[in-house]
Write an enzyme that holds these catalytic residues in place. Structure first.
Site, short mmCIF file in Angstrom:
data_model
loop_
_atom_site.label_atom_id
_atom_site.label_comp_id
_atom_site.label_asym_id
_atom_site.label_seq_id
_atom_site.Cartn_x
_atom_site.Cartn_y
_atom_site.Cartn_z
N SER A 158 0.83 -1.21 0.00
CA SER A 158 0.00 0.00 0.00
C SER A 158 0.85 1.25 0.00
CB SER A 158 -0.86 -0.01 1.26
OG SER A 158 -1.48 1.24 1.45
N TYR A 167 -1.89 0.11 10.15
CA TYR A 167 -2.15 -0.50 8.84
C TYR A 167 -0.91 -0.40 7.95
CZ TYR A 167 -3.65 -0.87 4.01
OH TYR A 167 -3.73 -1.23 2.70
N LYS A 175 1.92 -3.39 6.59
CA LYS A 175 2.31 -3.66 5.20
C LYS A 175 3.83 -3.55 5.03
CE LYS A 175 -1.74 -4.41 3.36
NZ LYS A 175 -2.09 -5.68 2.72
N HIS A 234 -14.70 3.98 1.52
CA HIS A 234 -13.94 4.61 0.43
C HIS A 234 -14.72 5.71 -0.28
CE1 HIS A 234 -11.69 0.72 0.78
NE2 HIS A 234 -10.76 1.64 0.95
N ARG A 236 -10.10 13.42 8.80
CA ARG A 236 -10.06 12.05 9.30
C ARG A 236 -8.63 11.76 9.74
NH1 ARG A 236 -11.81 7.35 5.17
NH2 ARG A 236 -9.75 7.80 4.37
N1 UFG Z 1 -13.17 10.67 2.17
C1 UFG Z 1 -14.15 11.59 2.47
N2 UFG Z 1 -15.37 11.12 2.82
C2 UFG Z 1 -15.68 9.79 2.87
C3 UFG Z 1 -14.66 8.86 2.53
C4 UFG Z 1 -13.41 9.34 2.19
O1 UFG Z 1 -13.92 12.79 2.45
O2 UFG Z 1 -16.81 9.43 3.20
C5 UFG Z 1 -11.85 11.20 1.78
C6 UFG Z 1 -10.74 10.73 2.70
O3 UFG Z 1 -10.65 11.56 3.83
C7 UFG Z 1 -9.54 10.86 1.76
C8 UFG Z 1 -10.11 10.51 0.39
O4 UFG Z 1 -11.52 10.68 0.52
O5 UFG Z 1 -9.11 12.19 1.73
C9 UFG Z 1 -9.85 9.08 -0.03
O6 UFG Z 1 -10.27 8.22 1.05
P1 UFG Z 1 -10.46 6.65 0.89
O7 UFG Z 1 -10.94 6.14 2.20
O8 UFG Z 1 -11.25 6.36 -0.33
O9 UFG Z 1 -8.99 6.15 0.59
P2 UFG Z 1 -7.66 6.39 1.43
O10 UFG Z 1 -6.81 7.31 0.61
O11 UFG Z 1 -7.89 6.77 2.82
O12 UFG Z 1 -7.13 4.90 1.54
C10 UFG Z 1 -6.60 4.17 0.49
C11 UFG Z 1 -6.83 2.69 0.78
C12 UFG Z 1 -6.15 2.31 2.05
C13 UFG Z 1 -4.71 2.70 1.99
C14 UFG Z 1 -4.52 4.11 1.56
C15 UFG Z 1 -3.09 4.32 1.28
O13 UFG Z 1 -8.20 2.42 0.89
O14 UFG Z 1 -6.25 0.93 2.25
O15 UFG Z 1 -5.25 4.41 0.39
O16 UFG Z 1 -2.78 5.62 1.24
F1 UFG Z 1 -4.12 2.61 3.20
#
Ligand code: UFG
Length: 331
Positions: free
Chosen positions: A118, A142, A146, A190, A283
């Site tokens: 990741s 997490y 990894k 996500h 978050r």
């Molecule tokens: N987000 C929102 N609202 C939501 C969901 C997400 O604003 O309801 C934002 C998050 O704060 C972030 C962006 O959308 O800024 C992307 O969030 P995701 O949860 O879709 O993805 P992440 O970037 O947090 O996570 C992904 C993978 C993880 C991994 C990470 C690595 O899902 O498993 O990338 O950087 F760890």
């Protein structure tokens, strides 16, 4: 006989896309999944064995039954926030169970391993786009789990000649272009599925986490990669290992960053619907900007993403959202 490949976690989102591609590419996938997050119906090809990775007796029986050429491991826990609250679960499953799997592979003489890593191993990046040499400084359990496995894999290569390919995903998204498979996490966290739930009416509105990041519109920037392109990268990595290639590590993304508000705008374009959203606090553990430099995977594996455009990724996800969950009335 076509080569048998063990796909651990093959009933999950990315694993199931991999199983489909393996089935179409002359391999026999055998899925091991405990169905904690995966779905039986999602396994599109091969056999499904329902079992726990943490059960060495079961692993021995399975590896005895089939002569696997390689193992692909997708069965990790993936929620950053949960990993902060319950680190033991993440170290048990993502590290401990992976070590049990590697030890079983050594017992049975299986020497090729493709691992789902990741972008979280890089923590808050020092620069973007992030290449493979970027310092590894994960900021949550997490990401640490990894990165630990990546280091453990170096030791298994050194001690046992077990060759591995670690693929560091940036933001996996989208759905099978044929419409057979898609994303279905419970609970969903996500961004793209959340936005599409708001578009379909399954969710009244979605919350954007933070609007004061040091980015042009104040929301986080991510590099979205189509799940089918991700599966192709795994196939190329698998072939390189089967051709007696050495252990490798690759960052996988499209090299383009989109802010959370740009993702919402793309979803509005694709769906033709207004997407109600509000702003909440940041978050915990979200880096402001994650963008991949995937030049190495392109140069060494010959990887060429077929669906690099954000609108295409969102369109395929939207097709799946409508097909799988059914169109609901717009509120
Ligand atoms: N987000 C929102 N609202 C939501 C969901 C997400 O604003 O309801 C934002 C998050 O704060 C972030 C962006 O959308 O800024 C992307 O969030 P995701 O949860 O879709 O993805 P992440 O970037 O947090 O996570 C992904 C993978 C993880 C991994 C990470 C690595 O899902 O498993 O990338 O950087 F760890």
């Amino acid at each position: 006989m076509d080569p048998h490949i063990l796909v651990v976690g093959g009933a999950g989102y990315i694993g199931a896309h991999m199983v489909k591609l393996l089935g179409e590419s002359g391999y026999v996938p055998v899925v091991l999944d405990n169905l904690s997050n995966g779905r039986r119906a999602a396994v599109p090809a091969g056999e499904l064995v329902v079992g726990e990775l943490g059960d060495p007796g079961m692993l021995d029986a399975l590896l005895q039954l089939f002569r696997f050429e390689a193992v692909m491991h997708f069965a990790g826990y993936i929620q950053v926030g949960e990993s902060v609250a319950h680190p033991g679960r993440y170290y048990d499953n993502n590290v401990g169970n992976t070590v049990l799997l590697l030890r079983a592979m050594v017992r049975h003489g299986i020497k090729r391993f493709v691992f789902s890593s990741s972008a979280a191993i890089f923590g808050n990046p020092e620069y973007v786009p992030i290449d493979e040499t970027h310092p590894k400084a994960p900021i949550n359990p997490y990401g640490r789990s990894k990165w630990m496995v990546e280091q453990i894999l170096e030791d298994f290569d050194h001690a046992h000649g077990l060759h591995s390919c670690c693929l560091r995903y940036f933001n996996a998204a989208g759905a099978d272009p044929d419409g057979q498979l898609g994303e279905c996490h419970e609970p969903e966290t996500h961004l793209i599925p959340m936005v599409l739930q708001a578009a379909s009416g399954r969710r009244a509105a979605m919350t954007v986490y933070g609007k004061d990041y040091p980015t042009p519109d104040g929301t986080c920037i991510r590099d979205y990669i189509h799940v089918s392109d991700l599966a192709v990268a795994h196939l190329l990595a698998l072939r390189a290992l089967l051709d007696s290639g050495p252990s490798r590590r690759y960052n996988l993304g499209n090299g383009a960053g989109y802010s959370n508000l740009e993702v919402i705008a793309a979803a509005q374009r694709v769906t033709g619907r207004a997407i109600r959203h509000n702003f909440g606090p940041r978050r915990e553990g979200d880096p402001p900007r994650l963008v991949a430099d995937a030049a190495l995977a392109k140069a060494e594996l010959g990887w060429r993403p077929a669906y690099p455009e954000l609108d295409t990724i969102v369109e395929h996800a939207w097709r799946w959202e409508q097909r799988f969950f059914g169109a609901m009335p717009v509120p």
